[in-house]
Design an enzyme around this catalytic site. Structure first.
Site, PDB file in Angstrom:
ATOM      1  N   ASP A  18      30.856  45.090  45.462  1.00  0.00           N
ATOM      2  CA  ASP A  18      30.648  45.809  46.716  1.00  0.00           C
ATOM      3  C   ASP A  18      30.888  47.286  46.417  1.00  0.00           C
ATOM      4  O   ASP A  18      31.071  47.683  45.248  1.00  0.00           O
ATOM      5  CB  ASP A  18      31.545  45.254  47.843  1.00  0.00           C
ATOM      6  CG  ASP A  18      33.013  45.657  47.708  1.00  0.00           C
ATOM      7  OD1 ASP A  18      33.406  46.186  46.635  1.00  0.00           O
ATOM      8  OD2 ASP A  18      33.778  45.436  48.661  1.00  0.00           O
ATOM      9  N   CYS A  24      35.407  44.180  43.385  1.00  0.00           N
ATOM     10  CA  CYS A  24      35.533  44.837  44.686  1.00  0.00           C
ATOM     11  C   CYS A  24      36.777  45.714  44.602  1.00  0.00           C
ATOM     12  O   CYS A  24      37.273  45.965  43.500  1.00  0.00           O
ATOM     13  CB  CYS A  24      35.546  43.844  45.848  1.00  0.00           C
ATOM     14  SG  CYS A  24      36.987  42.786  45.992  1.00  0.00           S
ATOM     15  N   THR A  46      39.930  45.268  45.463  1.00  0.00           N
ATOM     16  CA  THR A  46      41.074  44.534  44.900  1.00  0.00           C
ATOM     17  C   THR A  46      40.657  43.398  43.974  1.00  0.00           C
ATOM     18  O   THR A  46      41.496  42.866  43.238  1.00  0.00           O
ATOM     19  CB  THR A  46      41.890  43.897  46.041  1.00  0.00           C
ATOM     20  OG1 THR A  46      41.003  43.042  46.779  1.00  0.00           O
ATOM     21  CG2 THR A  46      42.471  44.946  46.970  1.00  0.00           C
ATOM     22  N   HIS A  85      42.198  27.648  29.720  1.00  0.00           N
ATOM     23  CA  HIS A  85      42.767  26.585  30.552  1.00  0.00           C
ATOM     24  C   HIS A  85      41.893  26.207  31.741  1.00  0.00           C
ATOM     25  O   HIS A  85      41.856  25.043  32.136  1.00  0.00           O
ATOM     26  CB  HIS A  85      44.144  27.007  31.099  1.00  0.00           C
ATOM     27  CG  HIS A  85      45.201  27.119  30.042  1.00  0.00           C
ATOM     28  ND1 HIS A  85      46.537  26.924  30.313  1.00  0.00           N
ATOM     29  CD2 HIS A  85      45.128  27.408  28.725  1.00  0.00           C
ATOM     30  CE1 HIS A  85      47.243  27.090  29.199  1.00  0.00           C
ATOM     31  NE2 HIS A  85      46.400  27.395  28.219  1.00  0.00           N
ATOM     32  N   HIS A 121      43.067  20.140  29.428  1.00  0.00           N
ATOM     33  CA  HIS A 121      42.586  21.045  30.471  1.00  0.00           C
ATOM     34  C   HIS A 121      41.297  20.529  31.104  1.00  0.00           C
ATOM     35  O   HIS A 121      40.999  20.817  32.257  1.00  0.00           O
ATOM     36  CB  HIS A 121      42.360  22.449  29.903  1.00  0.00           C
ATOM     37  CG  HIS A 121      43.596  23.027  29.287  1.00  0.00           C
ATOM     38  ND1 HIS A 121      44.729  23.303  30.019  1.00  0.00           N
ATOM     39  CD2 HIS A 121      43.890  23.356  28.000  1.00  0.00           C
ATOM     40  CE1 HIS A 121      45.662  23.784  29.219  1.00  0.00           C
ATOM     41  NE2 HIS A 121      45.190  23.815  27.989  1.00  0.00           N
TER      42      HIS A 121
HETATM   43  C1  RB5 Z   1      36.336  47.272  50.883  1.00  0.00           C
HETATM   44  O1  RB5 Z   1      36.896  48.330  51.572  1.00  0.00           O
HETATM   45  C2  RB5 Z   1      37.412  46.340  50.388  1.00  0.00           C
HETATM   46  O2  RB5 Z   1      37.952  45.649  51.469  1.00  0.00           O
HETATM   47  C3  RB5 Z   1      36.855  45.368  49.362  1.00  0.00           C
HETATM   48  O3  RB5 Z   1      36.295  46.082  48.304  1.00  0.00           O
HETATM   49  C4  RB5 Z   1      37.853  44.401  48.749  1.00  0.00           C
HETATM   50  O4  RB5 Z   1      38.979  45.064  48.290  1.00  0.00           O
HETATM   51  C5  RB5 Z   1      38.164  43.211  49.553  1.00  0.00           C
HETATM   52  O5  RB5 Z   1      38.880  42.298  49.120  1.00  0.00           O
END
Ligand code: RB5
Length: 150
Positions: free
Chosen positions: A8, A65, A67, A98, A133
């Protein structure tokens, strides 16, 4: 090895760095978007990359993304996807040995570019160990079957 990659807007810069690495290493890949920094919804990209891997057209997926959390949760809703969110090299190696992870998830706002590139290199070159595994992977598949996802 054919790789499906996507992000994203929150993972867009990191994805482009990883694409450069894939080119340097000679991997075949397709970018499933996004293609600008305009905001998009991470579930759409996680689903697209997950489906590309489960279809068999691509061997592995890499998703980014902000996080790495939202897009990995989304990809893991596609039956057959085993997406691993990794922020360290040990986890990257273990997720292959694993868990036979077929999708790697990274967080641009969490993991630095150079570390992320090391994680990608390790993840792409580590094989599944099989053995004990393997039966655990079968149990993961049994959960999917139980809930009629396949
Ligand atoms: C986008 O702002 C953010 O929410 C997305 O990139 C991600 O971190 C969501 O888990």
């Amino acid at each position: 090895m054919k790789i499906a990659i996507g992000s994203d807007h929150g993972g867009f810069i990191l994805k482009n760095e990883i694409i450069k690495l894939l080119k340097q290493r000679g991997y075949e890949f397709r970018d499933f978007g996004c293609f600008t920094t305009e905001a998009v919804d991470y579930p759409d990209i996680g689903q697209a990359v997950g489906e590309a891997v489960v279809s068999g057209e691509y061997d592995r997926g890499i998703i980014c993304c902000g996080t790495g959390i939202g897009i990995s949760i989304s990809a893991n809703k596609v039956p057959g996807v085993r997406a691993a969110l990794c922020g360290d090299c040990f986890s990257a190696k273990a997720s292959r040995e694993h868990n036979d992870a077929n999708v790697l998830s990274l967080g641009e706002r969490v993991t630095g570019v150079e570390l992320a590139k090391m994680i990608v290199d390790i993840w792409l070159t580590t094989e599944f160990s099989g053995g004990r595994h393997g039966s655990r992977i079968e149990k993961i598949k049994a959960i999917e079957t139980k809930y009629n996802k396949i």
